[in-house]
Design a protein around this motif. Structure first.
Motif, PDB file in Angstrom:
ATOM      1  N   ARG A   1      -5.533 -18.919 -18.311  1.00 33.60           N
ATOM      2  CA  ARG A   1      -5.571 -17.385 -17.301  1.00 33.60           C
ATOM      3  C   ARG A   1      -6.294 -16.117 -16.831  1.00 33.60           C
ATOM      4  NH1 ARG A   1      -0.824 -18.531 -15.203  1.00 33.60           N
ATOM      5  NH2 ARG A   1      -0.599 -20.386 -16.167  1.00 33.60           N
TER       6      ARG A   1
ATOM      7  N   ILE B   1      -3.823 -11.275  -4.053  1.00 34.19           N
ATOM      8  CA  ILE B   1      -1.761 -11.233  -4.582  1.00 34.19           C
ATOM      9  C   ILE B   1      -1.911  -9.953  -5.390  1.00 34.19           C
ATOM     10  CG2 ILE B   1      -0.247 -12.604  -5.420  1.00 34.19           C
ATOM     11  CD1 ILE B   1      -1.393 -14.903  -5.331  1.00 34.19           C
ATOM     12  N   ARG B   2      -3.214  -9.686  -5.584  1.00 35.70           N
ATOM     13  CA  ARG B   2      -2.992  -8.235  -6.471  1.00 35.70           C
ATOM     14  C   ARG B   2      -3.276  -7.710  -7.153  1.00 35.70           C
ATOM     15  NH1 ARG B   2       2.179  -6.267 -10.080  1.00 35.70           N
ATOM     16  NH2 ARG B   2       2.381  -4.317  -9.530  1.00 35.70           N
TER      17      ARG B   2
ATOM     18  N   GLU C   1       3.366 -13.359 -15.099  1.00 40.50           N
ATOM     19  CA  GLU C   1       2.983 -13.468 -14.380  1.00 40.50           C
ATOM     20  C   GLU C   1       3.742 -14.967 -13.966  1.00 40.50           C
ATOM     21  OE1 GLU C   1      -0.945 -15.710 -14.328  1.00 40.50           O
ATOM     22  OE2 GLU C   1      -1.808 -13.742 -14.749  1.00 40.50           O
ATOM     23  N   SER C   2       4.248 -15.018 -12.468  1.00 39.03           N
ATOM     24  CA  SER C   2       5.187 -16.077 -11.808  1.00 39.03           C
ATOM     25  C   SER C   2       3.919 -17.536 -11.162  1.00 39.03           C
ATOM     26  CB  SER C   2       6.638 -15.902 -10.657  1.00 39.03           C
ATOM     27  OG  SER C   2       5.058 -15.381  -9.508  1.00 39.03           O
ATOM     28  N   VAL C   3       3.986 -17.757 -10.502  1.00 43.86           N
ATOM     29  CA  VAL C   3       3.123 -19.239 -10.073  1.00 43.86           C
ATOM     30  C   VAL C   3       2.720 -18.119  -8.585  1.00 43.86           C
ATOM     31  CG1 VAL C   3       2.898 -21.635  -8.830  1.00 43.86           C
ATOM     32  CG2 VAL C   3       5.350 -20.919 -10.130  1.00 43.86           C
ATOM     33  N   LYS C   4       3.579 -17.431  -8.327  1.00 39.34           N
ATOM     34  CA  LYS C   4       2.462 -16.344  -6.926  1.00 39.34           C
ATOM     35  C   LYS C   4       1.754 -15.501  -7.472  1.00 39.34           C
ATOM     36  CE  LYS C   4       2.253 -18.453  -2.787  1.00 39.34           C
ATOM     37  NZ  LYS C   4       1.266 -17.985  -1.771  1.00 39.34           N
ATOM     38  N   ALA C   5       2.559 -14.317  -8.653  1.00 41.06           N
ATOM     39  CA  ALA C   5       1.352 -13.504  -8.449  1.00 41.06           C
ATOM     40  C   ALA C   5       2.131 -12.862  -9.786  1.00 41.06           C
ATOM     41  CB  ALA C   5       2.516 -12.615  -7.303  1.00 41.06           C
ATOM     42  N   ALA C   6       1.302 -11.761 -10.215  1.00 38.34           N
ATOM     43  CA  ALA C   6       1.664 -11.295 -11.465  1.00 38.34           C
ATOM     44  C   ALA C   6       2.444  -9.628 -11.452  1.00 38.34           C
ATOM     45  CB  ALA C   6      -0.114 -10.611 -11.919  1.00 38.34           C
ATOM     46  N   PHE C   7       2.791  -9.563 -12.461  1.00 38.73           N
ATOM     47  CA  PHE C   7       4.456  -8.142 -11.931  1.00 38.73           C
ATOM     48  C   PHE C   7       3.544  -6.990 -13.747  1.00 38.73           C
ATOM     49  CE2 PHE C   7       5.296 -11.091  -9.712  1.00 38.73           C
ATOM     50  CZ  PHE C   7       6.236 -11.159  -9.097  1.00 38.73           C
ATOM     51  N   ASP C   8       3.683  -5.877 -13.665  1.00 34.70           N
ATOM     52  CA  ASP C   8       3.765  -5.147 -14.560  1.00 34.70           C
ATOM     53  C   ASP C   8       4.791  -4.763 -14.962  1.00 34.70           C
ATOM     54  OD1 ASP C   8       1.138  -4.117 -14.712  1.00 34.70           O
ATOM     55  OD2 ASP C   8       0.997  -3.218 -13.017  1.00 34.70           O
TER      56      ASP C   8
ATOM     57  N   VAL D   1       2.479  -7.268 -18.815  1.00 31.62           N
ATOM     58  CA  VAL D   1       1.805  -8.067 -17.181  1.00 31.62           C
ATOM     59  C   VAL D   1       2.604  -9.648 -17.516  1.00 31.62           C
ATOM     60  CG1 VAL D   1       0.627  -9.154 -15.550  1.00 31.62           C
ATOM     61  CG2 VAL D   1      -0.460  -7.314 -17.049  1.00 31.62           C
TER      62      VAL D   1
ATOM     63  N   PRO E   1       2.617   0.912 -17.265  1.00 30.81           N
ATOM     64  CA  PRO E   1       2.342   0.032 -18.115  1.00 30.81           C
ATOM     65  C   PRO E   1       2.301  -0.724 -19.045  1.00 30.81           C
ATOM     66  CG  PRO E   1       1.344   0.069 -16.084  1.00 30.81           C
ATOM     67  CD  PRO E   1       1.847   0.978 -16.677  1.00 30.81           C
TER      68      PRO E   1
ATOM     69  N   ALA F   1      -2.450 -16.046  -9.481  1.00 24.72           N
ATOM     70  CA  ALA F   1      -1.549 -14.606  -8.746  1.00 24.72           C
ATOM     71  C   ALA F   1      -2.851 -13.587  -9.877  1.00 24.72           C
ATOM     72  CB  ALA F   1      -0.247 -14.814 -10.587  1.00 24.72           C
TER      73      ALA F   1
ATOM     74  N   VAL G   1       4.546 -18.207 -15.774  1.00 18.68           N
ATOM     75  CA  VAL G   1       3.952 -19.154 -16.380  1.00 18.68           C
ATOM     76  C   VAL G   1       2.984 -19.143 -17.421  1.00 18.68           C
ATOM     77  CG1 VAL G   1       3.824 -20.987 -13.938  1.00 18.68           C
ATOM     78  CG2 VAL G   1       2.138 -18.737 -14.047  1.00 18.68           C
ATOM     79  N   PHE G   2       2.898 -17.327 -17.361  1.00 20.69           N
ATOM     80  CA  PHE G   2       2.159 -16.594 -18.018  1.00 20.69           C
ATOM     81  C   PHE G   2       2.663 -14.945 -18.865  1.00 20.69           C
ATOM     82  CE2 PHE G   2      -2.114 -14.182 -19.642  1.00 20.69           C
ATOM     83  CZ  PHE G   2      -1.894 -14.855 -20.504  1.00 20.69           C
TER      84      PHE G   2
ATOM     85  N   GLU H   1       1.294 -11.664 -20.354  1.00 20.00           N
ATOM     86  CA  GLU H   1       0.655 -10.806 -21.335  1.00 20.00           C
ATOM     87  C   GLU H   1       0.779 -10.140 -22.155  1.00 20.00           C
ATOM     88  OE1 GLU H   1      -2.870 -10.074 -18.726  1.00 20.00           O
ATOM     89  OE2 GLU H   1      -3.316  -8.445 -20.030  1.00 20.00           O
TER      90      GLU H   1
ATOM     91  N   ARG I   1      -4.051  -5.720  -9.999  1.00 18.62           N
ATOM     92  CA  ARG I   1      -4.340  -6.743 -11.474  1.00 18.62           C
ATOM     93  C   ARG I   1      -5.318  -7.702 -11.041  1.00 18.62           C
ATOM     94  NH1 ARG I   1      -2.743  -4.774 -15.319  1.00 18.62           N
ATOM     95  NH2 ARG I   1      -1.459  -3.197 -15.759  1.00 18.62           N
TER      96      ARG I   1
END
Lengths: 458, 128
Positions: free
Chosen positions: A300, A330-331, B60-67, B58, B55, A325, B39-40, B42, A334
């Protein structure tokens, strides 16, 4: 009727940049400065608009002639007998590598961002990743980086993030350029790069290394074969680091992994380094190829992109970018790295090279390298005035110590169209009159003997 | 969508359950649906000092990471290590097995500032 001349005239008057003075004024006003110059305040005046000493404009014909004349001053490895190594190596590259690489489907495709785009490019990346993973003995490999040094610096970033610690240890027997890039990456940051030394025998100083492991150590970087061509004995190193919660980061010539112990077998968490020996021609400093592999636990944290293989809704094989991701597009904030591009074309070259050679071929060429270098070392050992250590395991290069200054040897041999090696004192002032000599599979027995004969005259 | 009554919520779609001075934190049903397949995750380290609105984890989905933002200030007392092996729990059971971490509440007034179910539902509708 409009003449060609009119058209030319018109296009000359046409502005490609759709910025009027009024547009500029509004934009400057919006960001709160009165002139464009204000935006450049941070740059010292002396560095702005430097005078370029490039002479008057020339016609296309004159430019072509000038470039030809300048170009002829270059000598490629094919024109001379080169014993240069130190990170960039002369190898035989099958013609098919260049042929496939120059197919325009590959040549013109930019690295794909969208999973559905350019299946062929994605397949190449997937295959490149799979082959490198096999070589490094780790679990996952990304689509590549710019070169060995940036790849290794990204490995250090990964270690710092993974462990939430602040210090990276690095052996002084790691390529000096890589260490410079590493220091540049962490310049003016809270992170520290601390070096540990090497001994008389040019292998890392174990006591110095162990004394520098501390609570804040995120990871330690080793190179094997190291910058001096010597294979490091890394027995116990990964245990030592892992017990401390630190990571082992290894950089190694990937060709050597064809027959020597792989980073995975040494217990490395990350293997990152220069992929140039795998089918990428010598070309000044690049474009080269940074490979980057990690253990599954760090999957990851991989910077850059990764291609995966899957099935579409009708069960057909399909390739897609995956685990992205943390990609910059994309980000951004991050992202695992701010370097988004990979060296797709060089990765293709490596992929084709490895595929053409096959498992046994890679092993064979690795062994040829070891044989040639070992043979040359034996020959050099018998030349009066030159010293080598015969007792050490090496891959394809080794250190020679001479009585006369290296500059003199170099001058004399260049007259004979021979490049004798790399002056080590430029990187290590304490290594006076020591130089690095490399012999790959490209050198014949006669060439090696001829080189040693000329060396004896110095 | 399900927003349990006893929980408090943030504009950034975290939920918090209070037990004495300890809050358990996760992401709302709305958030897990928006993010899609997780999918993950942190997670913060136990003992980490979180600051309200900053924050701290974190996802993470298939497409992006979110705080994920700390709903209140305080130190992390526990993290849901089950998410390491099975991040899909966030989608399956966001208020139960899919919790992220727990945090010790230092200033009780911060709890009062969190949104109630009604406030949260209203903010989802109005976007304010």
């Amino acid at each position: 009727m409009e003449t060609t001349l009119d058209k030319a005239q018109r296009s000359e008057n046409m502005h490609y940049l759709p910025l009027t003075e009024e547009d500029k004024r509004k934009m400057l006003e919006e960001i709160g400065v009165s002139s464009f110059e204000d935006l450049l305040k941070g740059i010292p005046a002396a560095l702005r608009d430097p005078e370029l000493r490039i002479g008057e404009a020339l016609s296309e014909f004159d430019i072509q002639n000038l470039m030809k004349t300048l170009g002829k001053k270059n000598k490629s490895a094919a024109d001379v007998l080169s014993f240069l190594g130190g990170g960039s190596y002369e190898h035989f590259i099958p013609t098919a590598v260049g042929e496939i690489m120059r197919r325009n489907e590959f040549y013109t495709a930019y690295t794909p961002y969208q999973p559905e785009a350019a299946q062929g490019s994605l397949q190449v990346i997937f295959e490149y990743q799979s082959l490198i993973t096999e070589l490094t003995g780790l679990d996952v490999t990304n689509a590549s980086h710019y070169d060995g040094s940036t790849s290794l610096a990204e490995a250090a970033v990964l270690a710092l993030r993974q462990t939430d610690r602040t210090k990276i240890l690095v052996s002084r027997a790691v390529h000096p350029h890589y260490r410079q890039v590493l220091k540049t990456y962490f310049h003016e940051t809270p992170y520290k790069v601390v070096e540990f030394g090497f001994g008389e025998d040019k292998t890392f100083d174990r006591a110095d290394f162990e004394s520098k492991i501390a609570d804040d150590t995120a990871g330690a970087i080793f190179q094997t074969p190291n910058f001096f061509g010597v294979l490091e004995d890394l027995e116990g190193v990964s245990d030592k680091l892992h017990t401390n919660g630190s990571l082992l980061l290894l950089t190694a010539n990937p060709m050597s992994m064809g027959s020597l112990r792989s980073p995975g077998e040494w217990g490395a968490d990350v293997a990152a380094g220069e992929g140039q020996p795998l089918g990428v021609p010598l070309q000044y400093g690049g474009p080269y190829l940074g490979y980057f592999s990690v253990s599954r636990a760090l999957m990851r944290r991989i910077p850059g992109r990764l291609a995966g293989m899957t099935q579409d809704s009708q069960g057909r094989r399909a390739y897609c970018l995956t685990l992205q991701a943390r990609e910059q597009h994309i980000r951004r904030e991050r992202a695992a790295s701010n370097i988004c591009t990979n060296q797709a074309l060089c990765a293709l070259a490596a992929c084709v090279y490895m595929t053409l050679l096959g498992k046994e071929g890679i092993q064979e060429v690795a062994e040829l390298n070891m044989d040639r270098a070992a043979y040359l070392r034996r020959l050099v050992a018998d030349v009066p005035g030159f010293e080598v250590r015969k007792d050490q395991p090496i891959f394809n290069e080794f250190v020679v110590k001479s009585k006369v200054p290296f500059k003199m040897i170099e001058e004399k041999l260049i007259e004979k169209n021979i490049l004798p090696g790399i002056d080590l004192s430029q990187f290590y002032p304490e290594l006076k009159n020591e130089f690095l000599v490399c012999a790959t599979e490209t050198k014949t027995r006669e060439q090696l003997e001829n080189f040693v004969k000329e060396l004896g005259k110095c | 969508m399900n927003f349990p009554n006893e929980l408090r919520y943030t504009k950034t779609h975290e939920w918090a359950r209070r037990d004495g001075n300890v809050l358990t934190v996760g992401i709302t049903d709305y958030a897990q649906k928006e993010i899609s397949d997780v999918v993950f995750v942190e997670l913060p380290k136990s003992g980490k000092e979180g600051q309200a609105g900053k924050p701290i984890a974190v996802v993470e989905s298939v497409k992006a990471a979110f705080d994920i933002y700390a709903p209140v200030s305080g130190s992390v007392t526990q993290v849901n290590s089950a998410l390491e092996g099975d991040p899909g729990l966030v989608n399956q059971d966001c208020y139960g097995k899919g919790w992220f971490f727990s945090i010790a509440l230092k200033d009780a007034s911060e709890w009062d500032k969190l949104m109630t179910k009604e406030d949260y539902e209203k903010s989802l509708k109005t976007g304010v």
